[in-house]
Design an enzyme around this catalytic site. Structure first.
Site, PDB file in Angstrom:
ATOM      1  N   HIS A 176      62.506  67.402  80.063  1.00  0.00           N
ATOM      2  CA  HIS A 176      61.767  66.252  79.928  1.00  0.00           C
ATOM      3  C   HIS A 176      61.780  65.270  78.807  1.00  0.00           C
ATOM      4  CE1 HIS A 176      58.666  62.648  80.335  1.00  0.00           C
ATOM      5  NE2 HIS A 176      58.490  63.196  82.105  1.00  0.00           N
ATOM      6  N   ASP A 301      57.345  60.706  89.401  1.00  0.00           N
ATOM      7  CA  ASP A 301      56.914  60.436  88.167  1.00  0.00           C
ATOM      8  C   ASP A 301      55.637  59.949  87.681  1.00  0.00           C
ATOM      9  OD1 ASP A 301      57.105  61.152  84.963  1.00  0.00           O
ATOM     10  OD2 ASP A 301      58.594  59.093  84.585  1.00  0.00           O
TER      11      ASP A 301
HETATM   12 MN    MN Z   1      58.183  61.689  83.625  1.00  0.00          MN
END
Ligand code: MN
Length: 340
Positions: A176, A301
């Site tokens: 990430h 997200d």
């Molecule tokens: Mn993210």
């Protein structure tokens, strides 16, 4: 009937925070005087607010928002930068407690949550132990690492025991973003380019490429890596990466790892991508064409981008129904070993 069944949607890059993580971040922020892009962001959020509330909430508003948008499951992970800015002991404690908290939430909501383990890369021996405990033992679905640790990538051999343990678990490593490491950061500072607009992609794209060209996948040919944000730019650049990797390899002064596959072949064997934060058909179709329909997964997200927008987009994206089902949940079930 296939077109009328409800689309099962698993969102695969969904963030949460623990109070202990936020307390440790605040402590780092309070004693840091030099500018640091990741800490700057946390200082802005330190006073609390809707985003912080949503990160701390696992079972209230989060599930309401999932229900309203038709999201079946969140694959959860501790929000960036995980525990990677903490000292060794704090990192181990916050990661271990966070993994326990995550496992408990999954136990209470086994059809709504799956999760990725947090590990402290700055303590590779402890990270290996935590992978064994939290992934092999407690059943978490893989590991998330937020790009560089102390400005180093996982291509450095001191981190390879972590990669070995992840490969042995049979579950993936999700890399990430965080803001660019200190060697790159100053060039991104103007106009806030160090964040998701470009810096995250530049940091993680380089990280992924360095792992490939550095020979990580010669050593760990079964290691599976997941990148968000439509592949952090790497698939778009396959042609030129392969062409130039071959060309510069002919230079007699070039010293580097010998690869048995081209960089793009390695990527197609060892990487999958998610759509996180990019609700847009052109890169979806492009990635389905170059990676195939088994290696692309949906993500929102949350809470950084809008759930309903992402869910509406994947339900309406102009792709075949069988491919939509793979992207929306089928590939995530296989890659992250989600069995519910
Ligand atoms: Mn993210």
């Amino acid at each position: 009937m296939a077109g009328t069944d409800k689309l099962r949607i698993i969102a695969t890059e969904e963030a949460f925070a623990t109070p202990a993580q936020l307390a440790a971040i605040k402590e780092v922020a309070d004693r840091t005087t030099d500018y640091d892009a990741d800490i700057f962001l946390w200082k802005r959020m330190a006073g609390g607010g809707p985003l912080t509330d949503r990160l701390l909430d696992l079972e209230g508003e989060r599930i309401e928002i999932m229900d309203a948008a038709g999201i079946d499951m969140h694959l959860l992970a501790l929000t960036s930068t995980g525990v990677q800015m903490f000292d060794r002991d704090t990192a181990i404690t916050v990661a271990t407690e966070g993994n326990d908290l995550l496992v408990e939430a999954i136990k209470r909501h086994p059809t709504r949550f799956a999760g990725l383990a947090t590990v402290p890369p700055q303590a590779p021996d402890a990270a290996v132990k935590e992978i064994d405990r939290a992934v092999n033992g407690l059943g978490l679905n893989g590991v998330m690492i937020n790009s560089h640790t102390d400005d180093e990538f996982l291509s450095e051999k001191k981190y390879w025991p972590i990669l070995e343990a992840i490969e042995a678990s049979g579950k993936p490593l999700y890399i990430h973003p965080r803001a660019p490491n200190k060697l790159m950061a100053p060039a991104f500072r103007q106009d806030n380019l160090e964040y998701a607009i470009w810096g995250y992609m530049a940091e993680v794209g380089l990280h992924g490429l360095r792992m490939i060209t550095g020979g990580v996948f010669e050593q760990f040919p079964h290691l599976q890596v997941v990148l968000g944000h439509m592949g952090e730019g790497i698939p778009f650049y396959f042609y030129r990466i392969d062409y130039m990797h071959h060309m510069t390899g002919q230079w007699p002064e070039t010293q580097r790892a010998k690869l048995s596959l081209t960089p793009s072949e390695t990527f197609k064997r060892n990487f999958s991508i998610t759509t996180s934060g990019v609700n847009w058909d052109p890169p979806l179709k492009f990635n389905l064409e170059v990676l195939g329909d088994e290696r692309v997964m949906f993500a929102v997200d949350y809470p950084y981008q809008e759930t309903h927008e992402a869910a509406d987009w994947i339900r309406g994206a102009n792709i075949p129904e069988d491919v939509r089902r793979k992207v929306a949940s089928g590939n995530a079930e296989r890659i992250f070993k989600i069995n519910i």
